[in-house]
Design a protein around this motif. Structure first.
Motif, PDB file in Angstrom:
ATOM      1  N   ASN A 104      61.907  69.326  63.090  1.00 37.38           N
ATOM      2  CA  ASN A 104      61.216  70.289  62.235  1.00 37.38           C
ATOM      3  C   ASN A 104      61.921  70.435  60.887  1.00 37.38           C
ATOM      4  N   PHE A 105      62.629  69.406  60.464  1.00 37.45           N
ATOM      5  CA  PHE A 105      63.384  69.492  59.212  1.00 37.45           C
ATOM      6  C   PHE A 105      62.451  69.803  58.039  1.00 37.45           C
ATOM      7  N   THR A 106      62.962  70.566  57.063  1.00 37.09           N
ATOM      8  CA  THR A 106      62.173  70.940  55.888  1.00 37.09           C
ATOM      9  C   THR A 106      62.235  69.884  54.796  1.00 37.09           C
ATOM     10  N   SER A 107      63.224  68.994  54.875  1.00 33.52           N
ATOM     11  CA  SER A 107      63.338  67.884  53.930  1.00 33.52           C
ATOM     12  C   SER A 107      64.207  66.814  54.568  1.00 33.52           C
ATOM     13  N   SER A 108      64.069  65.585  54.081  1.00 31.54           N
ATOM     14  CA  SER A 108      64.891  64.507  54.635  1.00 31.54           C
ATOM     15  C   SER A 108      66.361  64.752  54.333  1.00 31.54           C
ATOM     16  N   GLY A 143      72.129  62.923  44.729  1.00 28.62           N
ATOM     17  CA  GLY A 143      71.195  63.579  43.835  1.00 28.62           C
ATOM     18  C   GLY A 143      69.837  62.925  43.728  1.00 28.62           C
ATOM     19  N   THR A 144      69.479  62.066  44.668  1.00 31.65           N
ATOM     20  CA  THR A 144      68.184  61.377  44.604  1.00 31.65           C
ATOM     21  C   THR A 144      67.335  61.704  45.823  1.00 31.65           C
ATOM     22  N   TRP A 145      67.323  62.973  46.212  1.00 33.08           N
ATOM     23  CA  TRP A 145      66.560  63.396  47.383  1.00 33.08           C
ATOM     24  C   TRP A 145      65.369  64.246  46.949  1.00 33.08           C
ATOM     25  N   PRO A 146      64.193  63.948  47.463  1.00 35.76           N
ATOM     26  CA  PRO A 146      63.027  64.802  47.159  1.00 35.76           C
ATOM     27  C   PRO A 146      63.196  66.158  47.827  1.00 35.76           C
ATOM     28  N   GLU A 147      62.542  67.154  47.300  1.00 40.58           N
ATOM     29  CA  GLU A 147      62.702  68.515  47.815  1.00 40.58           C
ATOM     30  C   GLU A 147      61.656  68.890  48.848  1.00 40.58           C
ATOM     31  N   ASN A 148      60.503  68.281  48.814  1.00 39.96           N
ATOM     32  CA  ASN A 148      59.395  68.732  49.660  1.00 39.96           C
ATOM     33  C   ASN A 148      58.869  67.633  50.575  1.00 39.96           C
TER      34      ASN A 148
END
Length: 762
Positions: free
Chosen positions: A508-512, A731-736
């Motif tokens: 159920n993670f909210t982001s990777s 710093g290259t991770w999407p937020e949603n």
């Protein structure tokens, strides 16, 4: 050097495919390298097709040698947290169609329980195979009655067996001309011996809410008079007291007639597919009943024309009586008589659980967000460090059936009236042995030493109110009458535990990024626990949870003290889908901290493939999940992912380069660690105090260089944890990019992909 693995040489075409330079390739061969690279996809695919059989649930062969034909049995339990649905479970022997992912077969109801080969059901067949090492018999009926239903434990017992008339009592049943004709006369003729029991013909009215994706339809369902509410018209697995299964054909009989010779070398169970189907059928009934109710054990009857066997099921194994000629021998009716009048604990009801008051139940439902008609239960758990017991109120979670003999874990949010808050409740059957550390004591030790990312244990302990709270099967496995060939039974004890938090499952993670952070934090907890002398041994999606932005590693029940060298069990432990390729391949391998580190890679890979968007098509995703995480026996699917890395393409996870690079770095690390270099390769590593840039460049192009580097990096946890940390900070991770369940192709009841209408299933 490389984890004491058995020799495994990489096929050259796999080395070329993953870009690993091969120092053994001659200059003449090297000239053709560009041509091979140019046509790599076709060439590799052709070589794979010629050199390796397709990945399947059948025995998989290594490109370089044969794998073991047998495998270690994994824990057969619902691993993990209260939110168990959708996460993998452990299987003693992974079935052809695993219940660990949403690939569920569609079964024709009229064919499901046929034991004819053309209608064989892979799940039932696999359950039958799993049961072979845990069934004890044939127990003399007199010993069975005195062991499990002694009359001194049945208050005021008066037998009804005096009503039995030899050759008369079951006369109508004996005149039946087929299986279906036996139900009605048998029910009518057995009733006088057990007026406290209700016998219901349920062969056409099954229970669909049973933890499997098919109906549970025993021929006859038996209910006790103490049942709340009306007697069901068919099978209601949540209220079933006992099931009865009839068979007409002798080839359906899974039980053999052993001789009186040395029974150490005698088998009790048949090995044909038909016989294993039959075992799986009655085993599925028992597993569903044990999972659906608060029980310590259960009983059933197996009737083959004019003979009957009584079967006792618990979380350790199964005890089967000798055949009873019930038309001439009163032993069956004596059993029915005693069973009908026995107190609940003898019949298998867990009497350590009671009903709360109406006020308590109302408060619990309100805190847990449950409807007013949901049944509630109450029990007490011993306090940690011999503190005061903690009483909690809970409801039964959704059924998750596996096999009868397993940990039988039930985990759910629970109401603590003393603190007026919600806590986490875990009920299971722990392995009972001299070197086994109860899970609660492990939590206490970890909490006392301030290990982060570990919940606090509020209470824990064994359930001790009746002897039935310990499994009984192993006690009889060494009896003179028992056929001991192939038996492998481990003692279990009923155990309960309370944790202070109820977290979200990892899927159920909210982001990777949160997913990667959770695995990183679990590894930190793993490292510090290992420094204390404890090895977790079950890194899986079900055992990492997220609670209010913090991440935790749970389920320490398989943890082992690092100073215990000898195996504590005859089988491997862990969750099959996430065990290292080493453990999956070799049933005799020792589980080390390196295997848990590799499990973190498989947890990450499985989770992102199953719960986030990728460039996989539905077919590619389905084949990848089955071939990599559910193939058995052997770890060929995992070897292929690590070594060839054909599926780990740069565009596999669009817009998430850090995720891809993390997976690539981990895959390279474990792939090179598995490499077994030759003596000539070691000679290429010429030490030099001041190597030139050219020497360094040449050395870094050698597989032996990367192998040596991987071995050094896997001497402890630091490199793997650092690898996670480095990419988290990129710093290259999407937020949603929150978790979204991905589709998989359905398979039908013959294990074939596709349901005939092109549907996919999430």
């Amino acid at each position: 050097m490389s984890r004491h693995r058995q020799t495994r040489q990489w096929p050259r075409y796999l080395i070329l495919q993953c870009g690993i330079p091969d120092s053994r390739v001659s200059s003449h061969q090297a000239q053709g390298r560009a041509a091979i690279s140019e046509h790599r996809p076709r060439a590799v695919a052709q070589l794979l097709e010629e050199s390796m059989p397709p990945l399947s649930s059948q025995t998989i062969q290594s490109p370089s040698r044969h794998f073991h034909d047998k495998m270690g049995r994994c824990r057969a339990t619902e691993d993990g947290h209260a939110q168990w649905q959708g996460t993998p479970v452990s299987h003693p022997q992974p079935p052809t169609t695993s219940s660990s992912t949403p690939i569920k077969p569609r079964k024709p109801a009229d064919r499901l329980f046929s034991t004819f080969t053309r209608y064989r059901h892979p799940t039932l067949n696999s359950i039958g195979k799993n049961m072979i090492g845990s069934m004890v018999g044939p127990m003399p009926i007199k010993d069975f009655l005195e062991s499990f239903f002694p009359t001194y434990r049945i208050p005021g017992y008066c037998s009804t067996a005096n009503l039995f008339q030899k050759g008369v009592s079951f006369e109508r049943t004996l005149k039946a001309t087929g299986k279906l004709d036996m139900y009605e006369p048998f029910i009518e003729e057995i009733k006088p011996f057990a007026p406290q029991l209700h016998f219901v013909d349920s062969h056409a009215r099954g229970d669909k809410k049973n933890g499997y994706d098919f109906e549970i339809k025993p021929d006859v369902s038996v209910y006790h008079e103490s049942l709340d509410g009306p007697v069901p018209a068919g099978c209601d697995i949540s209220n079933l007291d006992m099931h009865i299964e009839f068979k007409w054909h002798r080839f359906d009989d899974p039980f053999l007639a052993p001789s009186d010779n040395d029974r150490d070398q005698v088998a009790f169970l048949g090995s044909s597919d038909t016989q294993q189907d039959m075992l799986g059928q009655i085993g599925a009934y028992a597993a569903a009943q044990l999972a659906s109710q608060l029980r310590t054990h259960a009983f059933s009857l197996y009737i083959l024309r004019d003979t009957a066997r009584i079967i006792r099921w618990d979380r350790e194994g199964t005890i089967v009586t000798e055949p009873i000629s019930y038309t001439t021998d009163s032993s069956l009716v004596e059993f029915i008589s005693r069973y009908s009048k026995a107190p609940p604990e003898l019949r298998g009801v867990d009497t350590s659980v009671s009903r709360p008051s109406k006020v308590e139940a109302t408060s619990a439902r309100a805190k847990l967000g449950l409807l007013a008609d949901v049944p509630m239960f109450k029990t007490a758990i011993p306090g940690s460090d011999d503190g005061s017991p903690l009483s909690v109120i809970f409801t039964l979670p959704d059924v998750l059936s596996s096999t009868p003999a397993c940990h039988g874990t039930c985990a759910c949010p629970t109401y603590d009236p003393s603190g007026d808050h919600v806590v986490f409740f875990k009920d299971s059957w722990r392995v009972n042995g001299p070197d086994m550390i109860p899970e609660g004591k492990i939590y206490v030790e970890l909490n006392k030493n301030g290990i982060p990312h570990v919940p606090t244990c509020l209470a824990s302990g064994d359930v001790r109110c009746w002897p039935e709270q310990e499994t009984q099967t192993k006690k009889y496995a060494g009896s003179p009458w028992a056929c001991r060939q192939g038996l492998s039974i481990t003692s279990h004890t009923h155990y309960r535990l309370i944790l202070d938090i109820v977290g979200e499952r990892l899927t159920n993670f909210t982001s990777s990024r949160e997913l990667v952070q959770a695995i990183h934090d679990a590894l930190v907890a793993h490292k510090l626990a290992y420094a204390l002398g404890l090895l977790h041994r079950d890194i899986s999606t079900g055992n990492i949870i997220i609670f209010r932005g913090r991440r935790y590693l749970i389920d320490w029940d398989l943890a082992k003290a690092t100073n215990v060298i000898k195996p504590r069990q005859v089988t491997h432990t862990g969750t099959w889908q996430f065990m290292s390729a080493h453990l999956v391949e070799d049933a005799s391998a020792t589980h080390t901290f390196k295997d848990d580190l590799e499990s973190s890679f498989w947890v990450l890979l499985w989770t992102v493939v199953m719960f986030s968007k990728s460039s996989f098509s539905i077919e590619e995703r389905s084949n990848f999940i089955r071939g990599t995480f559910e193939s058995a026996p052997g770890g060929e699917g995992k070897w292929s992912v690590l070594v060839s890395q054909q599926k780990l393409k740069r565009d596999l996870f669009p817009d998430r380069p850090s995720l891809y690079q993390l997976l690539k770095d981990l895959a390279d690390l474990f792939a090179y660690d598995y490499h077994v270099p030759t003596d000539s390769e070691w000679d290429l590593l010429v030490p030099s105090e001041n190597p030139s840039l050219r020497e360094i460049t040449l050395m870094e192009a050698l597989p032996i260089f990367h192998h040596k580097q991987s071995v050094e990096r896997l001497q402890n946890h630091d490199y793997v944890i650092g690898c996670f940390a480095t990419h988290l900070n990129s710093g290259t991770w999407p937020e949603n990019d929150a978790a979204v369940m991905q589709l998989l192709m359905e398979i039908n009841c013959w294990g074939e992909e596709g349901s005939g209408n092109g549907e996919a299933k999430a």
